[in-house]
Design a protein around this motif. Structure first.
Motif, short mmCIF file in Angstrom:
data_model
loop_
_atom_site.label_atom_id
_atom_site.label_comp_id
_atom_site.label_asym_id
_atom_site.label_seq_id
_atom_site.Cartn_x
_atom_site.Cartn_y
_atom_site.Cartn_z
N ALA A 31 0.84 -1.21 0.00
CA ALA A 31 0.00 0.00 0.00
C ALA A 31 0.87 1.25 0.00
O ALA A 31 0.55 2.25 -0.67
CB ALA A 31 -0.93 0.00 1.21
N GLY A 32 1.98 1.21 0.73
CA GLY A 32 2.90 2.34 0.76
C GLY A 32 3.52 2.61 -0.60
O GLY A 32 3.69 3.76 -1.00
N VAL A 33 3.87 1.55 -1.33
CA VAL A 33 4.43 1.71 -2.68
C VAL A 33 3.40 2.36 -3.59
O VAL A 33 3.72 3.28 -4.36
CB VAL A 33 4.91 0.36 -3.25
CG1 VAL A 33 5.30 0.49 -4.71
CG2 VAL A 33 6.07 -0.19 -2.42
N ARG A 34 2.14 1.92 -3.49
CA ARG A 34 1.09 2.53 -4.32
C ARG A 34 0.92 4.01 -3.98
O ARG A 34 0.77 4.86 -4.86
CB ARG A 34 -0.23 1.78 -4.15
CG ARG A 34 -0.25 0.41 -4.81
CD ARG A 34 -1.65 -0.20 -4.83
NE ARG A 34 -2.21 -0.38 -3.50
CZ ARG A 34 -1.98 -1.44 -2.72
NH1 ARG A 34 -1.18 -2.41 -3.14
NH2 ARG A 34 -2.54 -1.53 -1.53
N THR A 35 0.95 4.32 -2.69
CA THR A 35 0.80 5.70 -2.26
C THR A 35 1.99 6.54 -2.71
O THR A 35 1.82 7.69 -3.13
CB THR A 35 0.62 5.79 -0.73
OG1 THR A 35 -0.52 5.01 -0.36
CG2 THR A 35 0.44 7.22 -0.26
N ALA A 36 3.18 5.99 -2.65
CA ALA A 36 4.37 6.72 -3.12
C ALA A 36 4.23 7.05 -4.60
O ALA A 36 4.58 8.16 -5.03
CB ALA A 36 5.63 5.89 -2.87
N GLY A 37 3.69 6.13 -5.36
CA GLY A 37 3.43 6.40 -6.78
C GLY A 37 2.42 7.52 -6.96
O GLY A 37 2.58 8.38 -7.84
N ALA A 38 1.39 7.53 -6.13
CA ALA A 38 0.38 8.59 -6.20
C ALA A 38 0.99 9.95 -5.83
O ALA A 38 0.66 10.98 -6.43
CB ALA A 38 -0.80 8.26 -5.29
N ILE A 39 1.87 9.94 -4.84
CA ILE A 39 2.57 11.17 -4.45
C ILE A 39 3.40 11.68 -5.62
O ILE A 39 3.38 12.88 -5.95
CB ILE A 39 3.45 10.92 -3.21
CG1 ILE A 39 2.59 10.68 -1.98
CG2 ILE A 39 4.42 12.09 -2.99
CD1 ILE A 39 3.36 10.12 -0.78
N ALA A 40 4.12 10.79 -6.27
CA ALA A 40 4.95 11.17 -7.42
C ALA A 40 4.09 11.78 -8.52
O ALA A 40 4.44 12.82 -9.09
CB ALA A 40 5.72 9.96 -7.94
N ARG A 41 2.96 11.16 -8.80
CA ARG A 41 2.08 11.68 -9.85
C ARG A 41 1.50 13.04 -9.47
O ARG A 41 1.37 13.94 -10.31
CB ARG A 41 0.97 10.67 -10.17
CG ARG A 41 1.51 9.42 -10.87
CD ARG A 41 0.41 8.48 -11.34
NE ARG A 41 -0.41 7.96 -10.24
CZ ARG A 41 -0.09 6.92 -9.48
NH1 ARG A 41 1.06 6.29 -9.67
NH2 ARG A 41 -0.90 6.51 -8.53
N ALA A 42 1.17 13.21 -8.19
CA ALA A 42 0.66 14.51 -7.72
C ALA A 42 1.72 15.59 -7.88
O ALA A 42 1.42 16.71 -8.32
CB ALA A 42 0.20 14.41 -6.27
N LEU A 43 2.96 15.27 -7.55
CA LEU A 43 4.05 16.24 -7.74
C LEU A 43 4.23 16.56 -9.22
O LEU A 43 4.48 17.71 -9.58
CB LEU A 43 5.36 15.70 -7.15
CG LEU A 43 5.46 15.70 -5.63
CD1 LEU A 43 6.71 14.93 -5.19
CD2 LEU A 43 5.48 17.12 -5.08
N ARG A 44 4.11 15.55 -10.06
CA ARG A 44 4.28 15.77 -11.50
C ARG A 44 3.26 16.78 -12.02
O ARG A 44 3.56 17.56 -12.93
CB ARG A 44 4.15 14.43 -12.23
CG ARG A 44 4.30 14.47 -13.74
CD ARG A 44 5.72 14.69 -14.22
NE ARG A 44 6.08 16.10 -14.18
CZ ARG A 44 7.28 16.59 -14.46
NH1 ARG A 44 8.27 15.79 -14.78
NH2 ARG A 44 7.53 17.87 -14.41
N THR A 45 2.05 16.80 -11.46
CA THR A 45 1.04 17.76 -11.91
C THR A 45 1.33 19.17 -11.40
O THR A 45 0.82 20.14 -11.97
CB THR A 45 -0.38 17.36 -11.44
OG1 THR A 45 -0.48 17.46 -10.02
CG2 THR A 45 -0.76 15.97 -11.91
#
Length: 114
Positions: A31-45
């Protein structure tokens, strides 16, 4: 002017195992890995393409994993630095959280020296 984005690591194994973190070198959970990916995508925006990006992280596994997710989207290498670690809990690290809780001494109610 520079913009600084501060990110904390998401769920790590020490959270779900109920052990004290600090310098205990736990990994992200799935779940943490998935959330880290979501954080990365949010930063990308939020960060324009072509902007200069520097990425610094603690050297602990859970933070390095989080940084790696961000680094991949931005095409940068994270700089891992042990000086960015959270506080150490000394001998409590990796022990059950209840072990530490039993030893907690609350500060005086009046803020005095005791």
């Amino acid at each position: 002017m520079r913009t600084l984005h501060v990110v904390t690591h998401p769920e790590a194994t020490h959270h779900v195992e109920g052990v004290v973190g600090g310098w205990h070198d736990s990994r992200l959970t799935p779940a943490g890995v998935r959330t880290a990916g979501a954080i990365a995508r949010a930063l990308r925006t939020r960060i324009p393409h072509g902007a200069e990006v520097e990425l610094f992280s603690s050297d602990l596994q859970r933070t390095a994993q989080t940084a790696a997710e961000v680094a991949e989207l931005f095409g940068v290498e994270p700089v891992l630095d042990r000086r960015l670690r959270e506080k150490s809990y000394g001998e409590a690290e990796g022990r059950p959280q209840e072990w530490l809780d039993r030893r907690f001494v609350p500060p005086p109610a009046d803020g005095g020296d005791g």
